[in-house]
Design a protein around this motif. Structure first.
Motif, PDB file in Angstrom:
ATOM      1  N   LYS A  57      -4.594  10.808   0.168  1.00  0.00           N
ATOM      2  CA  LYS A  57      -3.894   9.710   0.715  1.00  0.00           C
ATOM      3  C   LYS A  57      -4.314   8.329   0.483  1.00  0.00           C
ATOM      4  O   LYS A  57      -3.483   7.425   0.004  1.00  0.00           O
ATOM      5  CB  LYS A  57      -4.310   9.426   2.250  1.00  0.00           C
ATOM      6  CG  LYS A  57      -3.655   8.371   3.168  1.00  0.00           C
ATOM      7  CD  LYS A  57      -4.071   8.745   4.808  1.00  0.00           C
ATOM      8  CE  LYS A  57      -3.003   7.301   5.516  1.00  0.00           C
ATOM      9  NZ  LYS A  57      -3.344   7.319   7.036  1.00  0.00           N
ATOM     10  N   VAL A  58      -5.588   8.111   0.001  1.00  0.00           N
ATOM     11  CA  VAL A  58      -6.104   6.903  -0.926  1.00  0.00           C
ATOM     12  C   VAL A  58      -5.395   6.749  -2.090  1.00  0.00           C
ATOM     13  O   VAL A  58      -4.864   5.651  -2.504  1.00  0.00           O
ATOM     14  CB  VAL A  58      -7.528   7.096  -1.092  1.00  0.00           C
ATOM     15  CG1 VAL A  58      -8.114   5.942  -2.193  1.00  0.00           C
ATOM     16  CG2 VAL A  58      -8.459   7.039   0.272  1.00  0.00           C
ATOM     17  N   GLN A  59      -5.107   7.800  -2.800  1.00  0.00           N
ATOM     18  CA  GLN A  59      -4.479   7.561  -4.065  1.00  0.00           C
ATOM     19  C   GLN A  59      -2.867   7.440  -4.046  1.00  0.00           C
ATOM     20  O   GLN A  59      -2.256   6.319  -4.749  1.00  0.00           O
ATOM     21  CB  GLN A  59      -4.468   8.946  -4.956  1.00  0.00           C
ATOM     22  CG  GLN A  59      -6.062   9.204  -5.633  1.00  0.00           C
ATOM     23  CD  GLN A  59      -6.820   8.160  -6.127  1.00  0.00           C
ATOM     24  OE1 GLN A  59      -6.136   7.723  -7.419  1.00  0.00           O
ATOM     25  NE2 GLN A  59      -7.789   7.704  -5.962  1.00  0.00           N
ATOM     26  N   ALA A  60      -2.472   7.807  -3.075  1.00  0.00           N
ATOM     27  CA  ALA A  60      -0.970   7.363  -2.736  1.00  0.00           C
ATOM     28  C   ALA A  60      -0.879   6.004  -2.401  1.00  0.00           C
ATOM     29  O   ALA A  60       0.238   5.467  -2.483  1.00  0.00           O
ATOM     30  CB  ALA A  60      -0.503   8.524  -1.669  1.00  0.00           C
TER      31      ALA A  60
ATOM     32  N   ASN B 259       5.427   9.331  -2.583  1.00  0.00           N
ATOM     33  CA  ASN B 259       3.911   8.695  -2.612  1.00  0.00           C
ATOM     34  C   ASN B 259       3.894   7.992  -1.052  1.00  0.00           C
ATOM     35  O   ASN B 259       2.904   8.165  -0.403  1.00  0.00           O
ATOM     36  CB  ASN B 259       3.788   7.441  -3.510  1.00  0.00           C
ATOM     37  CG  ASN B 259       3.255   8.095  -4.714  1.00  0.00           C
ATOM     38  OD1 ASN B 259       2.750   9.053  -5.112  1.00  0.00           O
ATOM     39  ND2 ASN B 259       3.461   7.136  -6.083  1.00  0.00           N
ATOM     40  N   ASN B 260       4.848   7.291  -0.723  1.00  0.00           N
ATOM     41  CA  ASN B 260       4.878   6.751   0.756  1.00  0.00           C
ATOM     42  C   ASN B 260       4.929   7.758   1.721  1.00  0.00           C
ATOM     43  O   ASN B 260       3.894   7.648   2.873  1.00  0.00           O
ATOM     44  CB  ASN B 260       5.801   5.748   0.930  1.00  0.00           C
ATOM     45  CG  ASN B 260       5.624   4.993   2.021  1.00  0.00           C
ATOM     46  OD1 ASN B 260       4.919   4.107   2.378  1.00  0.00           O
ATOM     47  ND2 ASN B 260       6.827   5.000   3.012  1.00  0.00           N
ATOM     48  N   LEU B 261       5.371   8.891   1.368  1.00  0.00           N
ATOM     49  CA  LEU B 261       5.481   9.880   2.503  1.00  0.00           C
ATOM     50  C   LEU B 261       4.230  10.854   2.637  1.00  0.00           C
ATOM     51  O   LEU B 261       3.532  11.074   3.646  1.00  0.00           O
ATOM     52  CB  LEU B 261       6.640  10.847   2.130  1.00  0.00           C
ATOM     53  CG  LEU B 261       8.011  10.333   2.394  1.00  0.00           C
ATOM     54  CD1 LEU B 261       8.983  11.276   1.703  1.00  0.00           C
ATOM     55  CD2 LEU B 261       8.362  10.335   3.774  1.00  0.00           C
ATOM     56  N   ILE B 262       3.529  10.676   1.628  1.00  0.00           N
ATOM     57  CA  ILE B 262       2.229  11.467   1.604  1.00  0.00           C
ATOM     58  C   ILE B 262       1.300  10.337   2.258  1.00  0.00           C
ATOM     59  O   ILE B 262       0.228  10.865   3.012  1.00  0.00           O
ATOM     60  CB  ILE B 262       1.699  11.899   0.004  1.00  0.00           C
ATOM     61  CG1 ILE B 262       2.438  12.964  -0.702  1.00  0.00           C
ATOM     62  CG2 ILE B 262       0.471  12.021   0.131  1.00  0.00           C
ATOM     63  CD1 ILE B 262       2.835  14.199   0.352  1.00  0.00           C
TER      64      ILE B 262
ATOM     65  N   PRO C  20      -3.249   3.510 -13.848  1.00  0.00           N
ATOM     66  CA  PRO C  20      -1.910   3.845 -12.910  1.00  0.00           C
ATOM     67  C   PRO C  20      -2.097   4.728 -11.877  1.00  0.00           C
ATOM     68  O   PRO C  20      -3.173   5.300 -11.649  1.00  0.00           O
ATOM     69  CB  PRO C  20      -1.158   4.617 -14.130  1.00  0.00           C
ATOM     70  CG  PRO C  20      -1.965   5.198 -15.119  1.00  0.00           C
ATOM     71  CD  PRO C  20      -3.222   4.181 -15.097  1.00  0.00           C
ATOM     72  N   VAL C  21      -1.138   4.843 -11.095  1.00  0.00           N
ATOM     73  CA  VAL C  21      -1.359   5.639  -9.961  1.00  0.00           C
ATOM     74  C   VAL C  21      -1.473   7.194 -10.392  1.00  0.00           C
ATOM     75  O   VAL C  21      -0.787   7.512 -11.265  1.00  0.00           O
ATOM     76  CB  VAL C  21      -0.049   5.695  -8.810  1.00  0.00           C
ATOM     77  CG1 VAL C  21      -0.092   6.590  -7.772  1.00  0.00           C
ATOM     78  CG2 VAL C  21       0.178   4.234  -8.333  1.00  0.00           C
ATOM     79  N   THR C  22      -2.140   8.205  -9.758  1.00  0.00           N
ATOM     80  CA  THR C  22      -2.408   9.663 -10.012  1.00  0.00           C
ATOM     81  C   THR C  22      -0.962  10.088  -9.687  1.00  0.00           C
ATOM     82  O   THR C  22      -1.199  11.306  -8.856  1.00  0.00           O
ATOM     83  CB  THR C  22      -3.379  10.115  -9.445  1.00  0.00           C
ATOM     84  OG1 THR C  22      -3.405  10.148  -8.115  1.00  0.00           O
ATOM     85  CG2 THR C  22      -4.763   9.508 -10.027  1.00  0.00           C
TER      86      THR C  22
END
Length: 597
Positions: free
Chosen positions: A126-129, A156-159, A201-203
């Motif tokens: 959740k932190v990474q999302a 990403n937002n859904l996670i 970048p985002v994972t």
């Protein structure tokens, strides 16, 4: 392309200046804090963001927030997870592979399982999302990022919101096989991530395979049985990622699809070209079995143009889709090339994978094809050529317990950061340490790669076996690589693996069908249309565009399906119109006699 690069470079510079101005205080503060005391950073010893459990009164509902732990931010404070400034508050923290010395003891996947300590928790995911910026223009899903245009900010937002079932639904909208791309794709989406302009970048890749793996585990991926069939049939030749994607799409469109594969198992390079530690073959079989349940027929040991007549196949189906890959390897025509012990990468990897599958299925060692199996055990191995395939050959050799392994690369070592001619959001051509290199480093204490070198000659013993090779250093000029005189070196080698890419598809199918080829001997079919020079025959994937990524193959397979579907609809309309015309001619006089006809 030059103009586009300049525009992108200018835009990237402007964006970087604006972003740096707005985030300098936060970033410099966190950087200074981390530099002063590494242990005080937000990432703990367990490889995850540090957390604190909420106080008891929060559990009782006094605090207007849920009962999630508080997460340590870059500024050192512990706060509930939030997304608005997530890219500022939290550090990029990709899920690590299993430890090198541990994973070298088996052929299991690099990615940690639920029981491994390296596996990220749901809180860390959740932190990474939360780091996803939900950009107005998400470059991660454009042509500079994900070839299949994955809806990355959406899932990403859904996670972040814990909506895992919705996330797999959005992921499957654009990607037929996220469990493949989430494991083997080099993630160009991350190279194009806007957060990567000034920070990590985002994972995206980690989040992608966590979505699909959880969906499989939770039973969210079930057969989608097609209720209405069109009556049209399609033969797909080749069962790699392009062929499977085309078959999946066409089947869901209502057409009856049969996939023909010349090997003994379905999957193409997914089965035999990518080693087990990157993609477990049970993962491939699981998806293939689902496609079979959905109504797709699979035929193995069917070499179209070999033991199966391609013209007969074409006559029995309404359309033919060629997704045969680019399987003709680039050779190295130097003295000594015919010595025993010099092999192409795919030959090495395929034979190893076949033995692994035999072992898993209970075949005794006495049943192994010992005469044809290529082993690196106890040998000095040299892998010529880099890239993913070269790394796979290194990793395979390490698991064979080789004596040493060296990797030659023609080009010079990449820079540590983007060069001026490699601006964001292009794929970053920078130095990196892949899984195979890390394993060599863990065992032998050094990186196996040797840059700016080319092979001049193979050296053999009296029995015709390779025992070494001679190289020359090279420099890159405007006219290409140039050998430096007097720079010859001799290297011991009992096994040499040629991993220099692929030049084109094999041509026996295209010759028999009379297909036009392009200047690189790929099957000629216009991108976006995928129709070949022969009516009713389509081509996509590596056999059309040349050697490329799995995710590009999926993209092309989906494109082939769309074009093939349009052709079949038109063909059906033409057949119906022709039938109506014939019927109208036969009963024309009756219509004038009776107004009811």
């Amino acid at each position: 392309m030059l103009a586009t690069s300049k525009i992108l470079a200018s835009a990237a510079t402007a964006t970087r200046r604006r972003a740096t101005a707005s985030t300098a205080a936060a970033m410099s503060m966190s950087t200074a804090t981390a530099a002063a005391s590494p242990s005080s950073g937000p990432i703990g010893k367990d490889g995850r963001h540090k957390i604190k459990q909420p106080r008891e009164e929060w559990r009782e509902g006094i605090y207007d927030h849920n009962n999630e732990p508080m997460v340590k931010r870059r500024d050192g404070s512990y706060q509930p997870i939030e997304k608005l400034r997530g890219f500022l508050n939290y550090e990029r923290n990709p899920e690590p592979y299993r430890k090198p010395l541990e994973r070298l003891m088996d052929w299991e996947e690099l990615n940690p399982t639920e029981a491994d300590e390296e596996k990220h928790s749901e809180i860390e995911r959740k932190v990474q999302a939360a780091r996803c910026m939900d950009c107005g223009t998400p470059f991660c899903q454009t042509e500079t990022g994900c070839p299949v245009n994955n809806l990355i900010p959406e899932w990403n937002n859904l996670i972040y919101n814990g909506q895992w079932a919705d996330a797999i639904d959005r992921l499957h909208k654009t990607n037929n096989f996220p469990e493949f791309t989430g494991r083997v794709c080099p993630a160009p989406c991350e190279g194009a991530c806007v957060a990567g302009l000034i920070d990590g970048p985002v994972t995206i890749k980690n989040i992608e395979y966590s979505i699909v793996d959880r969906a499989w585990n939770d039973g969210l991926i079930q057969p989608r049985i097609v209720k209405d069939r069109t009556g049209m049939t399609v033969a797909v030749v080749g069962s790699g990622p392009a062929g499977l994607a085309a078959a999946d799409q066409l089947n869901q469109m209502g057409h009856k699809v049969a996939v023909y594969e010349r090997a003994d198992r379905i999957g193409g390079l997914l089965m035999y070209g990518i080693p087990n530690m990157k993609l477990e073959k049970e993962t491939v079989d699981r998806r293939v079995n689902l496609l079979r349940e959905e109504g797709i027929d699979f035929v193995t040991n069917a070499d179209i143009g070999g033991n199966v007549d391609v013209n007969e196949l074409r006559a029995n189906y309404d359309a033919l889709a060629l997704t045969v890959g680019a399987t003709k390897p680039r050779d190295l025509p130097v003295p000594g090339r015919d010595l025993k012990g010099v092999h192409f990468a795919m030959e090495f990897l395929t034979k190893n994978q076949k033995r692994l599958l035999m072992t898993k299925e209970g075949a005794l060692e006495s049943q192994w094809e010992k005469d044809t199996f290529i082993t690196a055990a106890g040998k000095d191995v040299i892998v010529i050529g880099g890239g993913d395939t070269g790394t796979d050959c290194i990793g395979t050799s390490m698991r064979h317990r080789c004596k040493s392994v060296t990797n030659f690369e023609l080009m010079p070592q990449p820079p540590m950061e983007r060069a001026p001619d490699n601006p964001w959001p292009q794929w970053p051509r920078v130095f990196g340490l892949d899984y195979g290199h890390a394993e060599v480093q863990a065992v032998f204490g050094k990186d196996p790669r040797v840059y700016s070198v080319m092979t001049k000659e193979f050296i053999g013993d009296d029995d015709g076996n390779v025992k070494g090779l001679i190289t020359q250093d090279v420099e890159i000029t405007a006219k290409g690589p140039r050998a430096i005189e007097g720079s010859e070196r001799e290297w011991p080698a009992d096994l040499v693996v040629l991993s220099m890419g692929f030049v084109s598809p094999e041509d026996y199918i295209s010759q028999e069908l009379g297909l036009d080829l392009d200047q690189r001997n790929n099957i000629h079919a216009v991108y976006g249309d995928y129709r070949t020079s022969v009516e009713g025959v389509f081509a996509g994937g590596d056999c059309r565009r040349g050697q490329s990524l799995v995710v590009w193959a999926i993209h092309e397979g989906r494109g082939v399906a769309d074009s093939c579907d349009a052709y079949l609809k038109q063909k059906r309309e033409d057949e119906v119109a022709a039938g109506s015309s014939a019927a109208g001619g036969a009963f024309a006089n009756l219509s004038s006699i009776s107004p009811n006809i």
